[in-house]
Design a protein around this motif. Structure first.
Motif, PDB file in Angstrom:
ATOM      1  N   SER A 183      33.773 -48.383  87.474  1.00  0.00           N
ATOM      2  CA  SER A 183      34.887 -47.457  87.716  1.00  0.00           C
ATOM      3  C   SER A 183      34.555 -46.059  87.217  1.00  0.00           C
ATOM      4  N   THR A 207      33.994 -42.606  89.388  1.00  0.00           N
ATOM      5  CA  THR A 207      34.758 -41.414  89.021  1.00  0.00           C
ATOM      6  C   THR A 207      33.814 -40.234  88.849  1.00  0.00           C
ATOM      7  N   ASN A 219      32.879 -53.784  84.834  1.00  0.00           N
ATOM      8  CA  ASN A 219      33.900 -53.182  85.698  1.00  0.00           C
ATOM      9  C   ASN A 219      34.274 -51.782  85.232  1.00  0.00           C
ATOM     10  N   ARG A 265      35.151 -53.051  91.766  1.00  0.00           N
ATOM     11  CA  ARG A 265      36.562 -52.703  91.541  1.00  0.00           C
ATOM     12  C   ARG A 265      36.592 -51.294  90.982  1.00  0.00           C
ATOM     13  N   PHE A 266      37.437 -50.459  91.564  1.00  0.00           N
ATOM     14  CA  PHE A 266      37.595 -49.082  91.114  1.00  0.00           C
ATOM     15  C   PHE A 266      38.929 -48.971  90.408  1.00  0.00           C
ATOM     16  N   TRP A 267      38.887 -49.012  89.084  1.00  0.00           N
ATOM     17  CA  TRP A 267      40.080 -49.015  88.241  1.00  0.00           C
ATOM     18  C   TRP A 267      41.081 -50.069  88.709  1.00  0.00           C
TER      19      TRP A 267
END
Length: 191
Positions: free
Chosen positions: A67, A71, A63, A132-134
């Motif tokens: 993320s 970014t 994860n 999941r992004f952060w």
């Protein structure tokens, strides 16, 4: 005559101060930030594929990798826009094949910087976990499909190895210009 007054030192000082011989500060900052993130991403990616399945820590690493990768993707898009706005300083005189090699390597690096996160995101879209992004669940662009997941993750891996080779070439070229040609090329990208 001391080293600070030598003709080479004077020429180098003039080149580094002359307008249009250096990249704009936003491009310099983005270059080094993206470079640091990509090298970290490649290291994390190589590390995480060796972790055994079912290890709870592996999900955390994956994860984090996703993320950070997204970014970097956003930073690359910003860098492309900033580069379009500011342009780049002209290359110093060099042989045609060197200019072509530099342009090709740079273009392929951009393709990889865009392709890596896209193939990673698409590969994750075709598994049950998604991305999941952060900590924020992102929409999946697919459904659970092992073949498509394998296709995108294979492309992701091929791009990663290609990027490692391109980074090595980019670094070797920069070192050649710095220590053999001594043409001030590296100064264009230093803060």
């Amino acid at each position: 005559m001391n080293a600070a007054q030598s003709p080479d030192a004077i020429r180098n000082a003039r080149e580094s101060a002359a307008p249009g011989t250096r990249f704009a500060l936003p491009l310099i900052v983005l270059h080094w930030l993206i470079a640091l993130c990509i090298i970290s991403m490649l290291g994390i990616g190589l590390y995480m594929v060796g972790l055994p399945k079912g290890l709870p820590f592996k999900a955390t690493v994956i994860n984090f990798h996703k993320s950070l990768g997204l970014t970097v993707f956003l930073l690359v898009l910003i860098r492309i826009m900033v580069r379009m706005a500011y342009g780049r300083p002209p290359l110093p005189p060099m042989q045609t094949w060197q200019r072509a090699a530099a342009s090709t390597t740079q273009a392929l690096l951009y393709v990889c910087m865009v392709g890596m996160p896209l193939t990673g995101y698409l590969g994750s879209s075709f598994n049950k976990y998604g991305t999941r992004f952060w900590g924020i669940d992102l929409p999946k662009w697919g459904w659970e499909d092992a073949q498509l997941r394998h296709l995108f993750f294979t492309a992701h891996e091929v791009i990663a190895w290609t990027m490692i080779v391109l980074i090595a070439l980019h670094f070797a070229g920069a070192m050649k210009h710095q220590f053999i040609d001594r043409d001030g090329l590296l100064r264009r990208m230093l803060p």
